[in-house]
Design a protein around this motif. Sequence first.
Motif, short mmCIF file in Angstrom:
data_model
loop_
_atom_site.label_atom_id
_atom_site.label_comp_id
_atom_site.label_asym_id
_atom_site.label_seq_id
_atom_site.Cartn_x
_atom_site.Cartn_y
_atom_site.Cartn_z
N LYS A 197 -87.13 -36.30 -65.14
CA LYS A 197 -86.30 -36.39 -65.29
C LYS A 197 -84.87 -36.40 -64.61
O LYS A 197 -84.89 -37.53 -63.76
CB LYS A 197 -85.16 -36.18 -66.83
CG LYS A 197 -84.10 -35.76 -66.83
CD LYS A 197 -83.65 -35.85 -67.72
CE LYS A 197 -81.95 -35.86 -67.98
NZ LYS A 197 -81.30 -35.64 -69.05
N ASN A 198 -85.56 -35.21 -63.84
CA ASN A 198 -84.62 -34.29 -62.51
C ASN A 198 -85.61 -34.39 -60.95
O ASN A 198 -85.31 -34.33 -60.18
CB ASN A 198 -83.90 -33.33 -62.96
CG ASN A 198 -82.35 -33.90 -63.24
OD1 ASN A 198 -82.06 -35.20 -63.38
ND2 ASN A 198 -82.47 -32.60 -64.50
N ARG A 199 -86.82 -35.36 -61.12
CA ARG A 199 -87.70 -34.85 -60.13
C ARG A 199 -88.20 -35.90 -59.83
O ARG A 199 -88.15 -36.97 -60.40
CB ARG A 199 -89.22 -34.15 -60.15
CG ARG A 199 -88.81 -32.97 -60.43
CD ARG A 199 -89.30 -31.73 -61.54
NE ARG A 199 -89.93 -30.42 -61.81
CZ ARG A 199 -89.95 -29.47 -61.00
NH1 ARG A 199 -90.97 -29.81 -60.91
NH2 ARG A 199 -89.71 -27.86 -61.80
N GLY A 200 -89.02 -36.35 -58.38
CA GLY A 200 -88.86 -37.65 -57.28
C GLY A 200 -88.95 -37.24 -56.06
O GLY A 200 -88.91 -36.13 -55.48
N PHE A 201 -89.48 -38.69 -55.92
CA PHE A 201 -89.62 -38.79 -54.42
C PHE A 201 -88.49 -40.26 -53.75
O PHE A 201 -88.46 -41.07 -54.57
CB PHE A 201 -91.19 -39.52 -53.81
CG PHE A 201 -91.75 -38.26 -54.64
CD1 PHE A 201 -92.47 -37.42 -53.42
CD2 PHE A 201 -92.72 -38.42 -55.50
CE1 PHE A 201 -93.03 -36.28 -53.51
CE2 PHE A 201 -93.60 -37.25 -56.33
CZ PHE A 201 -93.46 -35.87 -55.15
N ILE A 202 -88.46 -39.59 -52.20
CA ILE A 202 -87.37 -40.64 -51.70
C ILE A 202 -88.39 -41.33 -50.22
O ILE A 202 -88.56 -40.19 -49.56
CB ILE A 202 -86.40 -40.56 -52.10
CG1 ILE A 202 -85.49 -40.05 -52.91
CG2 ILE A 202 -85.29 -41.56 -50.88
CD1 ILE A 202 -83.84 -39.71 -52.45
N LEU A 203 -88.91 -42.32 -50.10
CA LEU A 203 -89.14 -43.01 -48.72
C LEU A 203 -88.44 -43.59 -48.08
O LEU A 203 -87.27 -44.54 -48.71
CB LEU A 203 -90.09 -43.40 -49.33
CG LEU A 203 -90.53 -44.63 -47.58
CD1 LEU A 203 -90.89 -43.36 -46.84
CD2 LEU A 203 -91.73 -45.57 -48.45
N ASP A 215 -85.85 -44.87 -44.48
CA ASP A 215 -85.92 -45.38 -43.03
C ASP A 215 -84.76 -45.03 -42.55
O ASP A 215 -83.53 -46.00 -42.61
CB ASP A 215 -86.39 -47.59 -43.21
CG ASP A 215 -87.18 -47.84 -42.02
OD1 ASP A 215 -86.74 -47.28 -41.00
OD2 ASP A 215 -86.98 -49.23 -41.55
N ILE A 216 -85.07 -44.29 -41.52
CA ILE A 216 -84.03 -44.08 -40.22
C ILE A 216 -83.96 -44.79 -38.93
O ILE A 216 -85.18 -43.81 -38.55
CB ILE A 216 -83.91 -42.91 -40.78
CG1 ILE A 216 -82.99 -42.34 -42.18
CG2 ILE A 216 -82.33 -42.27 -39.73
CD1 ILE A 216 -83.06 -40.73 -42.83
N GLU A 217 -83.36 -45.47 -37.99
CA GLU A 217 -83.88 -45.86 -37.21
C GLU A 217 -85.15 -46.24 -37.12
O GLU A 217 -85.44 -47.06 -37.30
CB GLU A 217 -82.79 -44.92 -36.01
CG GLU A 217 -80.81 -45.52 -36.21
CD GLU A 217 -80.59 -44.62 -35.50
OE1 GLU A 217 -80.95 -43.97 -34.54
OE2 GLU A 217 -78.58 -44.77 -35.58
N ASP A 218 -85.26 -45.20 -36.38
CA ASP A 218 -86.25 -45.40 -35.05
C ASP A 218 -88.13 -44.76 -36.41
O ASP A 218 -88.84 -44.61 -35.74
CB ASP A 218 -87.05 -45.15 -34.30
CG ASP A 218 -86.59 -43.63 -33.54
OD1 ASP A 218 -85.85 -43.09 -34.45
OD2 ASP A 218 -86.74 -43.03 -32.07
N SER A 219 -87.64 -44.26 -37.77
CA SER A 219 -88.41 -43.11 -38.41
C SER A 219 -88.59 -42.90 -39.99
O SER A 219 -86.95 -44.09 -40.54
CB SER A 219 -88.54 -42.08 -37.80
OG SER A 219 -87.07 -41.55 -38.63
N LYS A 220 -89.03 -43.15 -40.56
CA LYS A 220 -89.59 -43.63 -41.91
C LYS A 220 -89.85 -41.21 -42.55
O LYS A 220 -90.18 -40.83 -42.08
CB LYS A 220 -90.32 -43.44 -42.60
CG LYS A 220 -90.78 -45.14 -42.67
CD LYS A 220 -91.69 -46.05 -43.10
CE LYS A 220 -91.16 -47.82 -42.90
NZ LYS A 220 -91.75 -48.84 -42.98
N ILE A 221 -89.04 -41.45 -43.37
CA ILE A 221 -88.41 -39.67 -44.43
C ILE A 221 -88.93 -39.99 -45.29
O ILE A 221 -88.60 -40.67 -46.31
CB ILE A 221 -87.54 -39.36 -43.74
CG1 ILE A 221 -87.37 -39.00 -42.35
CG2 ILE A 221 -87.33 -38.24 -44.23
CD1 ILE A 221 -86.06 -38.30 -41.85
N LEU A 222 -90.17 -39.16 -45.63
CA LEU A 222 -90.60 -38.95 -47.41
C LEU A 222 -89.94 -37.62 -47.37
O LEU A 222 -90.22 -36.67 -47.39
CB LEU A 222 -92.06 -38.93 -47.30
CG LEU A 222 -91.98 -38.76 -49.30
CD1 LEU A 222 -91.69 -39.81 -49.84
CD2 LEU A 222 -94.20 -38.27 -49.07
#
Length: 88
Positions: free
Chosen positions: A51-57, A59-66
Amino acid sequence: MIEAYLLKLVVVFIIIVVSLAVVYYSVGRYSIVKPGHSGSIKIIEVKYISKNRGFILMDIEDSKILLSFDETGFKKLKEWSNEENSNI
């Protein structure tokens, strides 16, 4: 007599429609987030584990963040540059 009520009904209807149109365009013009406009931050995917846990991928300008998120907040797990992504 019926014509007076019908005229009042039409006038009130026109006032309501014009008021709604003014609110719609003013909110669209002055809102912070405008749909259809591209920015430098894009959310590629969101996966929920519970319910309150997860992952977000992201894309910020020149990089990807997990990122991971839960009740305590957000944590950065990994960051890739776009040059590294082209090799994958």
